[in-house]
Scaffold this motif. Structure first.
Motif, short mmCIF file in Angstrom:
data_model
loop_
_atom_site.label_atom_id
_atom_site.label_comp_id
_atom_site.label_asym_id
_atom_site.label_seq_id
_atom_site.Cartn_x
_atom_site.Cartn_y
_atom_site.Cartn_z
N ALA A 116 0.83 -1.21 0.00
CA ALA A 116 0.00 0.00 0.00
C ALA A 116 0.87 1.26 0.00
O ALA A 116 0.59 2.22 -0.73
CB ALA A 116 -0.93 0.00 1.21
N LEU A 117 1.92 1.25 0.80
CA LEU A 117 2.82 2.40 0.84
C LEU A 117 3.55 2.58 -0.49
O LEU A 117 3.64 3.70 -1.02
CB LEU A 117 3.83 2.24 1.98
CG LEU A 117 4.82 3.38 2.16
CD1 LEU A 117 4.09 4.67 2.48
CD2 LEU A 117 5.81 3.04 3.24
N ARG A 119 2.58 1.57 -3.40
CA ARG A 119 1.61 1.98 -4.42
C ARG A 119 1.31 3.47 -4.31
O ARG A 119 1.22 4.17 -5.32
CB ARG A 119 0.32 1.17 -4.26
CG ARG A 119 -0.73 1.54 -5.26
CD ARG A 119 -1.98 0.67 -5.06
NE ARG A 119 -3.13 1.40 -5.52
CZ ARG A 119 -3.97 2.05 -4.74
NH1 ARG A 119 -3.83 2.05 -3.44
NH2 ARG A 119 -4.99 2.70 -5.24
N GLN A 120 1.18 3.97 -3.09
CA GLN A 120 0.91 5.40 -2.90
C GLN A 120 2.08 6.25 -3.39
O GLN A 120 1.89 7.26 -4.06
CB GLN A 120 0.63 5.70 -1.43
CG GLN A 120 0.27 7.15 -1.17
CD GLN A 120 -1.00 7.56 -1.90
OE1 GLN A 120 -1.98 6.85 -1.89
NE2 GLN A 120 -0.96 8.71 -2.54
N THR A 123 2.06 6.15 -7.20
CA THR A 123 0.97 6.98 -7.73
C THR A 123 1.33 8.46 -7.65
O THR A 123 1.12 9.21 -8.61
CB THR A 123 -0.33 6.70 -6.96
OG1 THR A 123 -0.67 5.32 -7.12
CG2 THR A 123 -1.48 7.55 -7.46
N ASP A 124 1.87 8.89 -6.53
CA ASP A 124 2.24 10.30 -6.37
C ASP A 124 3.32 10.71 -7.37
O ASP A 124 3.26 11.79 -7.96
CB ASP A 124 2.72 10.58 -4.95
CG ASP A 124 1.61 10.47 -3.92
OD1 ASP A 124 0.42 10.47 -4.32
OD2 ASP A 124 1.92 10.39 -2.72
N TYR A 152 -0.02 4.59 -14.27
CA TYR A 152 -0.44 4.18 -12.93
C TYR A 152 -0.54 2.66 -12.87
O TYR A 152 -0.75 2.00 -13.89
CB TYR A 152 -1.79 4.79 -12.59
CG TYR A 152 -1.78 6.29 -12.47
CD1 TYR A 152 -1.24 6.91 -11.35
CD2 TYR A 152 -2.30 7.08 -13.47
CE1 TYR A 152 -1.22 8.28 -11.24
CE2 TYR A 152 -2.30 8.46 -13.36
CZ TYR A 152 -1.75 9.05 -12.25
OH TYR A 152 -1.74 10.41 -12.14
N ASP A 154 -3.04 0.34 -11.24
CA ASP A 154 -4.33 0.39 -10.56
C ASP A 154 -4.68 -0.96 -9.95
O ASP A 154 -5.00 -1.91 -10.66
CB ASP A 154 -5.43 0.79 -11.55
CG ASP A 154 -5.27 2.21 -12.03
OD1 ASP A 154 -4.80 3.04 -11.23
OD2 ASP A 154 -5.59 2.49 -13.20
N ASP A 157 -7.09 -1.43 -2.88
CA ASP A 157 -6.31 -1.11 -1.69
C ASP A 157 -5.87 -2.40 -1.03
O ASP A 157 -6.70 -3.19 -0.60
CB ASP A 157 -7.14 -0.27 -0.72
CG ASP A 157 -6.35 0.16 0.50
OD1 ASP A 157 -5.12 0.26 0.40
OD2 ASP A 157 -6.98 0.39 1.54
#
Length: 163
Positions: A116-117, A119-120, A123-124, A152, A154, A157
């Motif tokens: 999750a981290l 991926r964030q 994405t940023d 991205y 996708d 979550d």
């Protein structure tokens, strides 16, 4: 003579700005690519942890066989099928009752948090790289021509909750 100095100063300022902008575009694209590799690494770790969980704790259970199949599919997926296989693995992991006291369950939960981290972050950085590509000066001077357009990744979550 004063106007010559003014023109030279203006040219130096413009050249410095263009050079700085080109460097920023390069750095953002390199950081986005690096974040993509880090995300890939975390996805592989999560799939491996899920496969170990399926082998150890869920042996003989039909849900364990499905989880193992989803983990192997995520590990063996081609580039264009990767998002779908990772989403399938996430859905399978959400169905499991993961105990954070068990080592295999804790490993899967921790790996999902790291995904999750990653991926964030990815994405940023992709968002920033795409924004830099859309700047008028970058488009006019084609400062992004040596970089592929970042995309991205996708997926659902991936954070999991413990029992």
């Amino acid at each position: 003579m004063g106007w010559v100095i003014g023109v030279v100063a203006l040219v130096v300022v413009i050249a410095s700005y263009v050079t700085w902008t080109a460097g920023r575009v390069d750095r953002l694209h390199l950081r986005a690519a690096s974040a993509g590799r880090a995300l890939d690494s975390q996805l592989v770790r999560r799939a491996a942890a899920a496969a170990v969980l399926a082998e150890h704790e869920l042996a003989g259970d039909p849900a364990g066989a499905d989880l193992y199949a989803a983990a192997r599919a995520a590990l063996d997926a081609r580039e264009d099928d990767r998002e779908a296989s990772e989403n399938d693995l996430t859905r399978m992991l959400r169905k499991q009752a993961l105990d954070p006291q068990e080592p295999d369950g804790a490993a899967v939960i921790a790996a999902s948090r790291r995904v999750a981290l990653a991926r964030q972050m990815h994405t940023d950085l992709v968002r920033a790289a795409l924004a830099s590509r859309e700047r008028p000066l970058v488009r006019l001077l084609r400062l992004n021509r040596k970089h592929a357009r970042p995309s991205y990744f996708d997926i659902d979550d991936p954070t999991l909750s413990a029992v």
